[in-house]
Write an enzyme that holds these catalytic residues in place. Sequence first.
Site, short mmCIF file in Angstrom:
data_model
loop_
_atom_site.label_atom_id
_atom_site.label_comp_id
_atom_site.label_asym_id
_atom_site.label_seq_id
_atom_site.Cartn_x
_atom_site.Cartn_y
_atom_site.Cartn_z
N CYS A 116 7.06 -56.87 109.76
CA CYS A 116 5.68 -56.62 109.31
C CYS A 116 5.41 -57.24 107.95
CB CYS A 116 5.34 -55.13 109.28
SG CYS A 116 5.44 -54.35 110.89
N HIS A 142 4.35 -55.16 102.92
CA HIS A 142 4.31 -54.80 104.34
C HIS A 142 2.85 -54.93 104.80
CE1 HIS A 142 4.38 -52.01 107.81
NE2 HIS A 142 5.69 -52.20 107.84
N GLN A 167 9.93 -47.44 100.91
CA GLN A 167 11.34 -47.84 100.91
C GLN A 167 12.11 -47.35 99.70
OE1 GLN A 167 12.94 -49.22 103.40
NE2 GLN A 167 11.20 -49.75 104.70
N LYS A 212 11.30 -42.06 106.92
CA LYS A 212 12.27 -42.98 106.29
C LYS A 212 13.17 -42.23 105.32
CE LYS A 212 9.15 -46.97 106.51
NZ LYS A 212 9.62 -47.71 107.67
N ASP A 246 3.57 -48.20 96.82
CA ASP A 246 4.06 -47.97 98.17
C ASP A 246 5.55 -47.66 98.05
OD1 ASP A 246 5.17 -48.16 100.66
OD2 ASP A 246 4.15 -50.02 101.24
N1 7TS Z 1 5.32 -49.93 103.48
C1 7TS Z 1 6.59 -50.33 103.50
C2 7TS Z 1 7.22 -50.92 102.29
C3 7TS Z 1 7.34 -50.15 104.68
O1 7TS Z 1 8.62 -50.52 104.71
C4 7TS Z 1 6.73 -49.57 105.82
C5 7TS Z 1 7.46 -49.44 107.12
C6 7TS Z 1 5.41 -49.16 105.71
C7 7TS Z 1 4.72 -49.36 104.53
C8 7TS Z 1 4.71 -48.44 106.83
O2 7TS Z 1 5.28 -47.20 107.01
P1 7TS Z 1 4.85 -46.25 108.23
O3 7TS Z 1 5.82 -45.14 108.17
O4 7TS Z 1 3.45 -45.84 107.97
O5 7TS Z 1 4.97 -47.10 109.46
N2 7TS Z 1 8.49 -50.35 107.30
C9 7TS Z 1 9.16 -50.61 108.45
C10 7TS Z 1 10.22 -51.49 108.50
O6 7TS Z 1 10.67 -52.10 107.54
N3 7TS Z 1 10.68 -51.55 109.76
O7 7TS Z 1 9.95 -50.73 110.51
C11 7TS Z 1 8.99 -50.14 109.69
#
Ligand code: 7TS
Length: 404
Positions: free
Chosen positions: A362, A121, A201, A224, A198
């Site tokens: 992303c 990401h 997910q 999430k 990370d």
């Molecule tokens: N890393 C991964 C693997 C992610 O899927 C996401 C967000 C992030 C980092 C960033 O997370 P945040 O909560 O700090 O924004 N992924 C997604 C997605 O797949 N669709 O919208 C956000």
Amino acid sequence: MTLAEIRKQFPILEQQVNGKPLIYFDNGATAQKPLAVIHSIDDYYQKYNSNIHRGVHHLSQLATNRYEESRDILQKFVNARKNYEIIFTAGTTGGINLVASSFGKKFLDKGDEVIISAMEHHSNIVPWQMICEERGANLRVIPINDKGELIYEEYIKLLSHRTKLVAITHISNTMGTINPVRKMIVNAHEIGAKVLIDAAQSVPHMKLDVQELDCDFLVFSAHKMFGPTGVGVLYGKEELLNEMPPYQGGGDMIKEVTFEKTTYNCLPHKFEAGTPNIAGGIATAEAVKFMNEVGFDFIEHQEHELLTYATKRLSEIEGVRIIGTSSNKASVISFVVAGTHPFDVGTLLDQMGIAVRTGHHCTQPLMNFFGIPGTIRASFAFYNTKEEVDVFIAAIKKAIMMLS
Ligand code: 7TS
């Protein structure tokens, strides 16, 4: 809890969108919140809103206790050794930026290397690019194969005495690929590199144990995993966190301030400058309790069923190409439809009440690898049903007909 009982805890799922029952398949972007989480936030603002760690008064003590209880619950959730190894952040992005900046300033020098993968990401790419540029270090990328899996031999080749850190996603948000992080950590540690996982997910889908993984850092977002937005967790090993400089300066992270010199607070406060998202931090514990109540056996079983069923049904549709076909996947399916743009398919699905994500998710370098502008992504949670998958499949067929 049965599936029907679980769904009752998510009132948002009961609504109609564009005249059709909502089907929420955008859990990878953010998951829905159960009543326990919603009530917890409401409770805080109605009954004990006050700042933490500073007041002697009743409400402040109540809020502080609840916030620190939440840290303990998160400690147990990921099996950290100490509760102060749990740092509250604003989310996965916040956690990665913290580590990139703080670890980077302390440990990255000219010529050193940080390894990431081709499926990261942007949150796990850009902070490393920024700190590498600042420190004169280099970013190296583990390539992937056509199934969307890491090419493990290439990872091994990249590891060297120059490697200071490996920052890798546990599960690809775009493809659902589950990476062999346990093995990767062992290999990285053999050459003395540290590893950040990370887990944005993975934390909603599987039980994580930071001691068993032996990762040095692990980051995730509450939103999430059925918790509120604006909250996340950074787990870090105590020795490392102690060696790292503070990320941001401000209230709560100090021991003593004079204009000549400031001394810093101990863990976890050293990394928690300023008033945090108190209601969110407290409600995150409710999300954890809820997931534990549902149980990871149920979660894994239900999501596996949905993934297998949806993959089979989707593959039968002419013109559909699934992006990410690893045999080890979480409940995420990305696909493209020949002769259509993902955005158009997504828009038609929305008209039929179905929420999916379309675009590059992303992960632009990953899209470039596959030579596509984006995908349509369905990401399932344990509250989704096979019946919803049936409606989704029929809707895709209809969308294809409308667009051809
Ligand atoms: N890393 C991964 C693997 C992610 O899927 C996401 C967000 C992030 C980092 C960033 O997370 P945040 O909560 O700090 O924004 N992924 C997604 C997605 O797949 N669709 O919208 C956000």
